[in-house]
Every structure is written in structure tokens, then in C-alpha cells.
Scaffold this motif. Sequence first.
Motif, PDB file in Angstrom:
ATOM      1  N   GLN A 278     -16.114  10.419 -29.660  1.00 56.55           N
ATOM      2  CA  GLN A 278     -15.492  10.315 -28.341  1.00 56.55           C
ATOM      3  C   GLN A 278     -15.399  11.696 -27.688  1.00 56.55           C
ATOM      4  O   GLN A 278     -14.372  12.370 -27.777  1.00 56.55           O
ATOM      5  N   VAL A 279     -16.503  12.132 -27.097  1.00 51.79           N
ATOM      6  CA  VAL A 279     -16.629  13.352 -26.291  1.00 51.79           C
ATOM      7  C   VAL A 279     -16.624  14.618 -27.151  1.00 51.79           C
ATOM      8  O   VAL A 279     -15.591  14.969 -27.753  1.00 51.79           O
ATOM      9  N   PHE A 285     -19.913  16.977 -17.653  1.00 55.27           N
ATOM     10  CA  PHE A 285     -20.567  15.741 -17.234  1.00 55.27           C
ATOM     11  C   PHE A 285     -21.368  16.031 -15.978  1.00 55.27           C
ATOM     12  O   PHE A 285     -20.828  16.544 -14.992  1.00 55.27           O
ATOM     13  N   SER A 298     -15.518  20.905 -18.097  1.00 56.77           N
ATOM     14  CA  SER A 298     -15.010  20.409 -19.379  1.00 56.77           C
ATOM     15  C   SER A 298     -13.540  20.031 -19.276  1.00 56.77           C
ATOM     16  O   SER A 298     -13.085  19.098 -19.957  1.00 56.77           O
ATOM     17  N   VAL A 301     -13.514  16.564 -17.728  1.00 56.19           N
ATOM     18  CA  VAL A 301     -13.953  15.587 -18.726  1.00 56.19           C
ATOM     19  C   VAL A 301     -12.839  15.332 -19.737  1.00 56.19           C
ATOM     20  O   VAL A 301     -12.607  14.191 -20.162  1.00 56.19           O
ATOM     21  N   ARG A 305     -11.081  11.845 -20.922  1.00 57.91           N
ATOM     22  CA  ARG A 305     -10.994  11.437 -22.321  1.00 57.91           C
ATOM     23  C   ARG A 305      -9.556  11.117 -22.712  1.00 57.91           C
ATOM     24  O   ARG A 305      -9.288  10.108 -23.382  1.00 57.91           O
ATOM     25  N   LEU A 404     -21.874  11.342 -24.067  1.00 60.84           N
ATOM     26  CA  LEU A 404     -20.534  11.844 -24.370  1.00 60.84           C
ATOM     27  C   LEU A 404     -19.715  10.842 -25.182  1.00 60.84           C
ATOM     28  O   LEU A 404     -18.923  11.229 -26.051  1.00 60.84           O
ATOM     29  N   TRP A 405     -19.865   9.555 -24.862  1.00 68.31           N
ATOM     30  CA  TRP A 405     -19.046   8.519 -25.497  1.00 68.31           C
ATOM     31  C   TRP A 405     -19.972   7.325 -25.753  1.00 68.31           C
ATOM     32  O   TRP A 405     -20.004   6.377 -24.978  1.00 68.31           O
TER      33      TRP A 405
END
Length: 675
Positions: A278-279, A285, A298, A301, A305, A404-405
Motif C-alpha cells: 500500500q504505497v 503520483f 509525496s 500521496v 494513503r 502504488l496500490w
Amino acid sequence: MYGLLDERVADVRAQLDDVLKSSADSAGEVYARDVAAQRLAQQVRRLTGAEEGLVFGRIDGADGTVLHIGRLGLHLDDRDLPLLLDWRAEAARPFYAATAVHPMGLRRRRHLRVEERAVCAVSDELLDGSVPAAGDIVGDGPLTEALEARRTGRMRAAVATLQAEQDEIVRSPHRGVTVVQGGPGTGKTVVALHRAAYVLYAFPRAAERGVLVLGPNARFLDYVSRVLPSLGENDVSLATCGELAEVVTAAVEPSDVARLKGSSAMAEALEGLVRSRQVPADARFAVRVGQEWVILTSAEVAVAREAAVASALAHNRARQVFKEHLIDMVTSTLERGTAEALAHIDAEIAATTGLDLDTAAAADLRALGFDGAAAADPAEMFDAQALRANLMDDAHAERAVESLWPRLTPETVVTALLGDARTLATHLPSLTDDERGRLLRSAGAPWTDADVALLDEAASLVAGPPERTFGHVVVDEAQELTAMQWRMVLRRCPARSMTLVGDFAQAGPATAASDWSQALGPHLGTRFTLHTLTVSYRTTQEILATTRDLLARIAPGQTPSRSIRHGEPPRRLTARPHALAATVASELQAQAAAHPGDLLAVICADARLDDMASTGITRWARLVPASEARGLEFDGCVVVGPQEITEARPSGERDLYVALTRATKRLCLITFHST
């Protein structure tokens, strides 16, 4: 003689026929998918299943009241008393609990054996101390008859012969966890199945979700499959752990590996692995919108998250939350950028021409007959909703989110954990290198029985709780469950309403606990009630005596069960390896000739199963591997190679104890000659 007795059997069957016909006719009048039709179909199954042995008892009160006891209740509108009283009703309790010391208001308890619509056998117990009268028929009780009856390969309902200590557990008002322990033949499984039927009758909220009966293997479930339908209950699911998780297995794990995979540490490892997907740290992104790239920092992002993790949803569902937050941020960024760009353009035009475009546009609209005040701000012409919808469906954006996920499946999660030594070391640091080496799974290897709970745990992490939950769960051979399997069970029983039965003297090799506190403590704490059954109804005194020393070794603190039956002393034979098949066949032929119709079994070490099958002995007996003998019963058993069974697995002595206690009448042990 019995056909002349006024037991109203014909009336009961006629009423059942009427109710059954009415239900079937009504079910045919509605669509099959209609809820009413489903309920009627369930009613038809319930009535049909209870037809055999519908009436089995009667209680005569000292005040002259007469009640007939049966598998379900039937009523006539013009009668104050039921035509047939359901065995689970409170008014039926004296049929099971009354004794001569405490008659509970009864004069007589009558047991009936009914075939079709005729009374075939009657046995009365006088409970008030009176001498038998003209209408009393005192004879052997139904329990004796049931115990001496031949086995059929299927467990029978014991609703007519439940003993007081068993009935007390069946009717327990306790809504939490009830644990029933006892030695071989004490009726643990019978109690568990009748408890399931009682729960469906007595607790409507539990009945709404149905009952799950979890068994150790398919052989056992087939053995008990007819009990609950014969009690008129069909809203019961019978399953093994593999069936519950809908996982097909093709291999059995060695016991040392099974124990490792059953440890609760595996749950923490799987959770950690999913969390690691998870990331990545400091991830950004980037997504292309038209000709423009939008890049989120970041920090942005990380906010998305945290919002997804805070949702407490399973991985794949939380991924959708993560994606929506990212797209909202991208949309907001573009919206701000558009507004800033338009404002910059307006400012440049004003500086160059001295015109205010907004004021000029409003004047033009008024000249055309429109209210200038209604003119939209150019920045407001940005369609955020349309852009957001497009980005949610955009393949490029989806690939960026996936990096990323990623979406996960249970199979990919378990494979990722068990398929890589470094991943195992990261998420299971407490294990030794040797233990992690045994857990390694080669690519494409078939799933094993020990993988089932891991796959189910992974499924809950990536997809959420199982769709089907139950109001009550019965677990047979509960001592066999590992920590990971208990997690499987608890996910399917939110109400924590369970009946657990087992015997630690019969535990298999994956069992790490030695008592119920150890087995259940990590999952249920001390919130359970414990009942112990002490009387063995199946196993004779002679067979139990054979196992006394063995029981003392495998369960030194356990009090041996006491048997109420006598039988033949167990026989011991010795065979040379080349003559083993002939010796087994000779013994089986002798038993079959002397006791035609009896159900016989040969129990041997799992590794010898194929050799035994090739001899053709299955024409006389069922062939059962020692690892799958738990819970089964036969009239006669031939146990081949006791020493071989004890050496086959770490639980070998317990496997042998199980094998020696499957017979209800005759036991023969065949050992191998030393030369």
C-alpha cells in the motif's frame, strides 16, 4: 399387538400429509425466486425429512395428561394439546430428564418404534414407583436396542435415546461458546448435531442465519450428513475448512509444516505483506490529462494513503478510496490551474487593452436581452465532475494507481509470502532459517490443506469478511483446529455462538494445545462453558481396557470413560509381511460369516492404504486411513500394524487410540512378525 395401541400414529401421519400437501401446493403457486416460495420449499424439506420415525415417545403425567413426542410439532385447531410435541419444546424435557428419583410429574415414559404408520415396538418406564398395570409394557429400553443395532455407515439421530447428561447440554440456554469434551463413544458428535437442531428451534435470531457444522474431513461429514435432515432441519451447512473457504487442495502438508502454517504468526505476516503493498515510501503520483501532466507530491500521496487506511476497509476496497482521493486532488489541481490561467489571461488583456472582459461580456449579454448578472465566471465553466469521472475510468490513471496500490488476490498474497525467502525473513523474523526453509513454496505447487486458512486470511485482508455468516457454528473434533483455522471460524460467526466438541487424547499432529484454555484462550479468552461426558455408549469395557495404558501415556490427566456395555475381548494376531493380506482377509471372512450384515472396517497407516486396497479386502470391509478415522464407528474393526500407525506421524499414539476405539462390538489387532 402393537398396531392396536392407541398411539394416534395414524392421526399424526395424516396431519403431516395434510400439512406437507398444503405446503407443496402453496410453493407451486408462487415464483421459484420469491421469498415466500423459498420459505415454503424449506418447510416442505423440513416436513419430508422428519417423516421417518416421526413419533418416538409419549409421556403420561400423574394427572392423566398424555403428550406424544416427535421430531417436529403438529397441531390441530380444535385441540388444546398438540397432536405431536416437538422434542425440543420445554414441555418435552421430562421425556429426557425424568428419573424414578425425580419423576418430574410423570407416571410413565413410553418409547415407541414406528415404521411407516405402524407401531413396531413399545417399551415403558414407570417413574412413580407403581407396579405395572394392564396397559404397561415394560421391556428393554431403546438405548440398549440402539447400541446393539448394526452400524450402517451413517450416524443415526439419537433424538429418541438422548440421555439426561446429553440432553442438558443440547438444551443449554447459554448463547455463547459451549465446549463438550469426552472420550470415545460418549456421544459428543450426537450432542453437537442435536444442539444445532435445538438452536434452530429455540433461538430465532440465530436461526435467521442458519447453522454451520464444521467437520475434520469429507468422510466424517458424509457419515453425519443425514442426522439433521432426519430431525426436520435443512438450514444447516456441513463443510470442511477447505469447503468453507472454497479452496481445492491436492496435497496434505507434513505435520511440522502444518503446525508452522497454523500459527497465529502467519496472520501477522500476511497482514504485514498486504500493508507493504500500500504505497511505497516517498511515492509521487503522475497522470497525463490531455497534453498536460499533473504530478502530486509525496506528501499529497501520503494524505490519500492515510485516508484509505483510516477507512478500515479491506485492501482492494481501500484501494478505491485511495484512488478517489488521488483523482480528487488531480481534479482540484487542474481546477485551480485553470482558474489561475484564466485570471492571468484576463490580467494581460486588461493591461494591454484596458478592457475588463467580464464587464464587457456582461454588457453584451444585457444587449441581447439576458441578465448580465447571470453570466458565469469563466473559472466556473470548468466541469470538475466530468473530468473526475473521466479520470476514474482512464486507463493511464488506473495504471498509475496500480503501481502504488496494486489489486491483490488471496493467491498472489500467499504466494508472495511463501514463495520468496527474503519476504519470509522480512515478515516472519521470529522463525529460524530452517523453519522458513520448510515454509518455502515452489512456483506452481498445488495448494495443501494447511494453505486453506492462509488463503482465507488473505481473502479477508484483500476482499473483506466472508459473504456468508452463521448464527451458530458447531465444530466437531475442535481440538484439531489451528490458530489460523480458529480465525476462519470466528469470521463466520460474529455472534460468537458456538458448540465445540472434542477430545485432546484424540488430537492430530497439528494440534499445539493440550487443553481448551490453551486452544481457545487466544481467540475467545475464558468465555466458554465446559461440559464433560463420562459414559461411553459405543465402546465396550473390554475395548476400553485395551486402551487404558495408551490413554495414560497420551493424556495422563484424563479420567477414562466408563462403559455401560460388555463385549468380546479384543483379538490379537501376528502376520508375516508376505502373509498380511491373507491374514486380514481371513479375519474379515470369519467376522462376516459369523455376523452377517455387520459393518466392518480395516484401519491402517496411511502409507499402507494402497497396499491394502490392492488385496481386494474392500469386498468385506471399508478401508480407512488412521488419519481419517476420527468420529467414525463400525461393528467390527481390524487394526493393521499398530506399531506402524504409531510411527507414521508425531500424533501416532493418538491415531492408534482413535483406531482402537472405533469398534462397537469386535476389535482385532494384527501385528507384524519380527522376521
